[in-house]
Write an enzyme that holds these catalytic residues in place. Structure first.
Site, PDB file in Angstrom:
ATOM      1  N   TRP A 221      -8.559 -11.778   9.879  1.00 60.59           N
ATOM      2  CA  TRP A 221      -9.099 -11.238   8.642  1.00 60.59           C
ATOM      3  C   TRP A 221     -10.258 -12.124   8.165  1.00 60.59           C
ATOM      4  O   TRP A 221     -10.144 -13.341   8.169  1.00 60.59           O
ATOM      5  CB  TRP A 221      -7.997 -11.171   7.563  1.00 60.59           C
ATOM      6  CG  TRP A 221      -8.556 -10.764   6.243  1.00 60.59           C
ATOM      7  CD1 TRP A 221      -8.933  -9.507   5.864  1.00 60.59           C
ATOM      8  CD2 TRP A 221      -8.851 -11.615   5.137  1.00 60.59           C
ATOM      9  NE1 TRP A 221      -9.445  -9.524   4.592  1.00 60.59           N
ATOM     10  CE2 TRP A 221      -9.405 -10.811   4.117  1.00 60.59           C
ATOM     11  CE3 TRP A 221      -8.703 -12.992   4.907  1.00 60.59           C
ATOM     12  CZ2 TRP A 221      -9.812 -11.315   2.885  1.00 60.59           C
ATOM     13  CZ3 TRP A 221      -9.113 -13.498   3.684  1.00 60.59           C
ATOM     14  CH2 TRP A 221      -9.651 -12.665   2.685  1.00 60.59           C
TER      15      TRP A 221
ATOM     16  N   ASP B 149     -13.712   1.259  -6.544  1.00 63.85           N
ATOM     17  CA  ASP B 149     -12.770   0.787  -5.523  1.00 63.85           C
ATOM     18  C   ASP B 149     -11.333   0.865  -6.042  1.00 63.85           C
ATOM     19  O   ASP B 149     -11.031   1.563  -7.030  1.00 63.85           O
ATOM     20  CB  ASP B 149     -13.179  -0.630  -5.090  1.00 63.85           C
ATOM     21  CG  ASP B 149     -12.813  -0.944  -3.648  1.00 63.85           C
ATOM     22  OD1 ASP B 149     -11.634  -1.273  -3.409  1.00 63.85           O
ATOM     23  OD2 ASP B 149     -13.679  -0.848  -2.758  1.00 63.85           O
ATOM     24  N   ASP B 150     -10.464   0.132  -5.417  1.00 65.86           N
ATOM     25  CA  ASP B 150      -9.022   0.111  -5.694  1.00 65.86           C
ATOM     26  C   ASP B 150      -8.725  -0.085  -7.183  1.00 65.86           C
ATOM     27  O   ASP B 150      -9.346  -0.931  -7.830  1.00 65.86           O
ATOM     28  CB  ASP B 150      -8.451  -1.072  -4.891  1.00 65.86           C
ATOM     29  CG  ASP B 150      -6.945  -1.056  -4.833  1.00 65.86           C
ATOM     30  OD1 ASP B 150      -6.342  -0.165  -5.442  1.00 65.86           O
ATOM     31  OD2 ASP B 150      -6.387  -1.949  -4.158  1.00 65.86           O
TER      32      ASP B 150
ATOM     33  N   ARG C 246       1.079  -7.764   1.681  1.00 69.90           N
ATOM     34  CA  ARG C 246       0.337  -7.383   0.468  1.00 69.90           C
ATOM     35  C   ARG C 246       1.204  -6.506  -0.443  1.00 69.90           C
ATOM     36  O   ARG C 246       0.743  -5.528  -1.005  1.00 69.90           O
ATOM     37  CB  ARG C 246      -0.962  -6.661   0.824  1.00 69.90           C
ATOM     38  CG  ARG C 246      -2.049  -6.917  -0.204  1.00 69.90           C
ATOM     39  CD  ARG C 246      -3.260  -6.023  -0.023  1.00 69.90           C
ATOM     40  NE  ARG C 246      -4.319  -6.418  -0.950  1.00 69.90           N
ATOM     41  CZ  ARG C 246      -5.247  -5.619  -1.393  1.00 69.90           C
ATOM     42  NH1 ARG C 246      -5.297  -4.361  -1.017  1.00 69.90           N
ATOM     43  NH2 ARG C 246      -6.162  -6.041  -2.225  1.00 69.90           N
TER      44      ARG C 246
ATOM     45  N   LYS D 193     -13.863   5.861   0.534  1.00 66.79           N
ATOM     46  CA  LYS D 193     -13.583   4.655   1.338  1.00 66.79           C
ATOM     47  C   LYS D 193     -12.103   4.696   1.687  1.00 66.79           C
ATOM     48  O   LYS D 193     -11.250   4.662   0.804  1.00 66.79           O
ATOM     49  CB  LYS D 193     -13.918   3.413   0.514  1.00 66.79           C
ATOM     50  CG  LYS D 193     -13.586   2.083   1.191  1.00 66.79           C
ATOM     51  CD  LYS D 193     -14.136   0.929   0.351  1.00 66.79           C
ATOM     52  CE  LYS D 193     -13.619  -0.426   0.794  1.00 66.79           C
ATOM     53  NZ  LYS D 193     -14.051  -1.487  -0.145  1.00 66.79           N
ATOM     54  N   TRP D 194     -11.806   4.790   2.983  1.00 61.50           N
ATOM     55  CA  TRP D 194     -10.418   4.918   3.460  1.00 61.50           C
ATOM     56  C   TRP D 194      -9.972   3.536   3.931  1.00 61.50           C
ATOM     57  O   TRP D 194     -10.472   3.049   4.943  1.00 61.50           O
ATOM     58  CB  TRP D 194     -10.362   5.947   4.592  1.00 61.50           C
ATOM     59  CG  TRP D 194      -9.010   6.144   5.199  1.00 61.50           C
ATOM     60  CD1 TRP D 194      -8.205   5.180   5.751  1.00 61.50           C
ATOM     61  CD2 TRP D 194      -8.294   7.372   5.344  1.00 61.50           C
ATOM     62  NE1 TRP D 194      -7.044   5.742   6.225  1.00 61.50           N
ATOM     63  CE2 TRP D 194      -7.063   7.090   5.988  1.00 61.50           C
ATOM     64  CE3 TRP D 194      -8.575   8.702   4.997  1.00 61.50           C
ATOM     65  CZ2 TRP D 194      -6.133   8.068   6.297  1.00 61.50           C
ATOM     66  CZ3 TRP D 194      -7.645   9.682   5.307  1.00 61.50           C
ATOM     67  CH2 TRP D 194      -6.433   9.366   5.938  1.00 61.50           C
ATOM     68  N   ASP D 195      -9.034   2.958   3.227  1.00 62.70           N
ATOM     69  CA  ASP D 195      -8.632   1.583   3.517  1.00 62.70           C
ATOM     70  C   ASP D 195      -7.260   1.545   4.208  1.00 62.70           C
ATOM     71  O   ASP D 195      -6.494   2.524   4.165  1.00 62.70           O
ATOM     72  CB  ASP D 195      -8.592   0.793   2.199  1.00 62.70           C
ATOM     73  CG  ASP D 195      -8.961  -0.672   2.379  1.00 62.70           C
ATOM     74  OD1 ASP D 195      -8.827  -1.177   3.501  1.00 62.70           O
ATOM     75  OD2 ASP D 195      -9.364  -1.300   1.386  1.00 62.70           O
TER      76      ASP D 195
ATOM     77  N   ASN E 103      -4.512  -1.701   4.650  1.00 62.58           N
ATOM     78  CA  ASN E 103      -4.445  -3.141   4.384  1.00 62.58           C
ATOM     79  C   ASN E 103      -3.227  -3.889   4.911  1.00 62.58           C
ATOM     80  O   ASN E 103      -2.873  -4.940   4.365  1.00 62.58           O
ATOM     81  CB  ASN E 103      -4.588  -3.380   2.884  1.00 62.58           C
ATOM     82  CG  ASN E 103      -6.051  -3.356   2.474  1.00 62.58           C
ATOM     83  OD1 ASN E 103      -6.877  -3.991   3.118  1.00 62.58           O
ATOM     84  ND2 ASN E 103      -6.382  -2.618   1.442  1.00 62.58           N
TER      85      ASN E 103
ATOM     86  N   CYS F 144     -12.242   1.365   6.498  1.00 64.07           N
ATOM     87  CA  CYS F 144     -12.075  -0.031   6.113  1.00 64.07           C
ATOM     88  C   CYS F 144     -10.639  -0.401   6.438  1.00 64.07           C
ATOM     89  O   CYS F 144      -9.741   0.439   6.342  1.00 64.07           O
ATOM     90  CB  CYS F 144     -12.334  -0.141   4.613  1.00 64.07           C
ATOM     91  SG  CYS F 144     -12.004  -1.767   3.921  1.00 64.07           S
TER      92      CYS F 144
ATOM     93  N   ASP G   9     -14.394  -8.209   5.065  1.00 63.95           N
ATOM     94  CA  ASP G   9     -14.307  -8.597   3.658  1.00 63.95           C
ATOM     95  C   ASP G   9     -15.132  -9.851   3.399  1.00 63.95           C
ATOM     96  O   ASP G   9     -15.319 -10.249   2.253  1.00 63.95           O
ATOM     97  CB  ASP G   9     -12.847  -8.867   3.264  1.00 63.95           C
ATOM     98  CG  ASP G   9     -12.121  -7.576   2.893  1.00 63.95           C
ATOM     99  OD1 ASP G   9     -12.793  -6.558   2.663  1.00 63.95           O
ATOM    100  OD2 ASP G   9     -10.876  -7.591   2.834  1.00 63.95           O
TER     101      ASP G   9
END
Ligand code: GLA
Length: 726
Positions: free
Chosen positions: A201, A368-369, A445, A478-480, A482, A528, A550
């Protein structure tokens, strides 16, 4: 015709502009691999076969008169498990008797123009049937009735080909596929280096290069995604190959989940290269009459070094992988609030960013988030995809209207494949995440992975997304993603299908992405995964750009972008100017200009002077868009090889335009320094737009561009733009 079958000699020859690939149907219908390399005009090719002498302990096929033929010593096209070849196999099926001896041999073939798609999986496409020619070879295991169709598609003009495999259970018994690599190439020698891309990361895609050694060497993922840690790209290059010289074979899997790139150097010092789904943990139950398709592997050959290998991938992906409205038209220059605000924002703050951004010439703001459910921090609410109107100060449509009124487009963030432990969705459906019975679920997370192998779960999530996207003017998503998958299992499948879950999960993701691109064809999707944790060709099929990392520090970004460019084109790399401390805005802009440009900061914090720089950058973004997005990339000085400076350039296809950039990472001791350019036309003359000096392409490439006038201070950089004058 790029694919020819010589029925007398039983030879297939697959030609591209720069390469040939040769297959022989040998005695007993074995499919042997004879050659892959620089283009050869010959059709008398039988002598290319490796005739490895008989070796004790190598089993022979007694039906073949040439008593020296052993599966253990020959070069195979699609080697199978447990039937005389002891090297890594490409294909293994556990049959109903319980053993996994597998042996598929040639039955028939077809050659045709165009290229078929692969059910449920992303793959390269022909823009027009004349671009691509396909060979299908049907093979069969006479004992079990299992068939495998080997697909080869040749992109003649581009020097590339693709391979994939479809298995058909033509028997009346259920079997299990244990290994199904997408490609296998048996090289006659091992005088090669292996190049792979490793990282973690925030430090993705470092270039690793080492000479092949006897035994096995691998780069793989079993994280349920292609991963930050290894990329599904690998190259085999001549030991002396450089950026501009020597042979390079590039392999890339169009796949976003567990993969394995393996090279085995065998007892004859040949090297077998395999790329496909990672067999570790994989299995697929195949019932009678059912089929299973492997992902697609892309193979590129260059006899002009590693740089040309990369450029072939770039041209190929720009033309035959990236799809949709945003493939060729200019994408909006965006600003994203994440690095500036995290989840600490409201509607007014987003509008205040948008207002300033509009003044600076930015085209779109991405929220964003943190806009949904109870998402005030990363501990909660993934899965609760309902707009938090209280936080936004009204319905989403109201926020978008305010943004659109400023002349900006609007983008939004999603992480559809995840579920927070603290979410309404998880409280209602604790079995909707990837998990195995009775074992504690590892958390990362604060979230679990939602079970996209299940249709009911996918449909629920998609419907929730649809409710928001269908009534709001969302221009970008934006498709994340994590975290990675652990304790891989699903409550939706029986015990004997649990080995399918990682693959079924990614098929589920692809299905949702497919629905999204069909229902919202105008919406730009950026992929992402905690930055570039899923930077792969599978994702590029659905989203023309991916957030590269990131890490937005411009010096760190150099190695990330250089490494990523081994395989993926510049215009697929999301690259933003941020408030990171190292280097000034000019250098941050010069580095971000390499990719799909944007900002990731609070624009209200710019000083007057910085605003002037930003407005200038916006102009440059428009001016250089075409040469960066559609031009050829030449890596001039790699940060992996030089610790002082990095340099690269883009050259337009017609060689009339070039943009050269160099960044000082650490003060070099190299005055005077001449940077030798590449890719120009030696016969053409180019004007340096800034100084009006005119130079020949030959001078710029052979003598070089004198860099003495530029600063040597850490973090400084320059750009030079050349246009042809004659
Ligand atoms: C990941 C992404 C970031 C941002 C955050 C939001 O880390 O890479 O760009 O979207 O998630 O949670």
């Amino acid at each position: 015709m790029p694919i020819i079958f010589d029925s007398e000699k039983k030879i297939f020859k697959l030609d591209t502009a720069n390469s040939s690939y040769v297959i022989e149907i040998y005695d007993e219908n074995y499919l042997l691999h004879l050659y892959y390399g620089a283009k050869i005009p010959d059709y008398n090719l039988k002598n290319l076969k490796f005739k490895g002498g008989f070796a004790s302990f190598s089993p022979v096929n007694i039906n073949i008169e040439d008593g020296r033929f052993s599966p253990d010593n020959c070069t195979f096209e699609y080697p199978c498990e447990g039937t005389g070849d002891f090297r890594l196999s490409a294909f293994a099926v556990r049959n109903a008797d319980g053993n996994n001896s597998t042996d598929v041999r040639y039955v028939s073939h077809k050659i045709y123009n165009g290229k078929p798609g692969i059910d449920g999986l992303p793959s390269l496409y022909a823009s027009d049937d004349s671009d691509v020619t396909t060979l299908e070879i049907l093979t069969e295991d006479k004992v079990t009735g299992i068939q495998a169709i080997l697909y080869y598609s040749v992109f003649e003009k581009l020097g590339a080909m693709t391979r994939s495999v479809k298995v058909i259970n033509n028997s009346d018994k259920t079997v299990e596929i244990e290994r199904i690599y997408s490609t296998c190439v048996d090289f006659q020698t091992s005088n090669y280096d292996m190049i792979t891309l490793y990282g973690k990361w925030s430090k993705e895609r470092n270039v690793a290069r080492r000479p092949l050694a006897h035994g096995r060497q691998t780069a793989s993922s079993k994280r349920g995604s292609s991963s930050h840690h290894q990329n599904p790209f690998g190259a085999i290059v001549a030991n002396d190959a450089t950026e501009d010289f020597g042979e390079a074979y590039g392999f890339n899997l169009v796949y976003s989940s567990n993969f394995s790139f393996d090279v085995e150097v065998d007892q004859n010092s040949g090297s077998r290269v395999l790329l496909g789904i990672n067999p570790d943990g994989f299995g697929w139950k195949l019932e009678p009459g059912k089929t299973f398709s492997s992902p697609e592997a892309v193979m590129v050959y260059s006899d002009k070094g590693i740089g040309e290998m990369s450029r072939i991938f770039h041209r190929l992906y720009r033309k035959h992988l990236i799809r949709g409205k945003w493939k060729d038209i200019k994408r909006p220059l965006l600003i994203n609030n994440w690095e500036a605000t995290g989840m600490d924002f409201d509607g007014d703050k987003i509008v205040s960013f948008a207002k300033k951004a509009a003044e600076l010439g930015v085209d779109m703001i991405v929220m964003d988030d943190g806009w949904f459910g109870n998402r005030f921090d990363d501990r909660r609410a993934l899965g609760d995809w309902q707009v938090n109107e209280e936080k936004l100060g009204g319905p989403l449509s109201y926020l978008i209207e305010r943004i659109n009124a400023l002349g900006l487009k609007f983008g939004i963030w999603y992480e559809p494949e995840m579920i927070s432990r603290d979410s309404n969705l998880y409280r209602e459906h604790p079995d909707w995440c990837i998990h195995v019975p009775n074992r504690e679920k590892s958390i990362a997370r604060h979230q679990y992975v939602i079970d996209f192998s299940r249709r009911d779960v996918r449909d629920y999530i998609y419907n929730e997304m649809y409710k928001v996207l269908s009534v709001n003017k969302v221009d970008y998503l934006k498709w994340d993603f994590n975290r990675n998958l652990s304790e891989i299992g699903s409550a939706g499948y029986p015990a004997d299908q649990q080995k399918e879950i990682a693959h079924r999960f990614v098929l589920g993701t692809y299905e949702i992405m497919d629905r999204l691109t069909k229902d919202f064809p105008d919406m730009l999707i950026e992929n992402c995964s905690g930055g570039g944790g899923r930077f792969d060709a599978g994702m590029l099929y659905y989203s023309p750009q991916i957030w590269t990392s990131d890490n937005t520090d411009p010096i760190e970004r150099l190695s990330i972008q250089f490494g990523t460019s081994m395989c993926y084109p510049a215009n697929t790399m999301g690259a933003h100017v941020s408030a990171s401390r190292r280097a000034g805005y000019e250098t941050k802009g010069n580095v971000a200009l390499w990719g799909s440009f944007g900002y990731e900061l609070d624009p209200n914090r710019f000083t007057e002077e910085e605003q002037v720089t930003i407005k200038e950058q916006v102009k440059e973004y428009h001016k250089y868009y075409d040469v960066i997005h559609f031009g050829d990339l030449y890596r001039l000085i790699s940060p992996f090889e030089n610790h002082f400076r990095a340099a690269w350039m883009f050259v337009s296809e017609d060689k009339n335009e070039a943009l050269v950039t160099s960044v000082v990472m650490r003060k070099p001791e190299d005055r005077p320094f001449f940077l030798r350019l590449k890719g120009l036309d030696p016969e053409k003359y180019y004007v340096d737009e800034e100084t009006n000096e005119v130079y020949s392409g030959a001078l710029l490439m052979n003598a070089g561009l004198c860099l003495n006038e530029f600063s040597l201070d850490d973090g400084t950089s320059f750009k030079k733009y050349f246009k042809s004058v004659k």
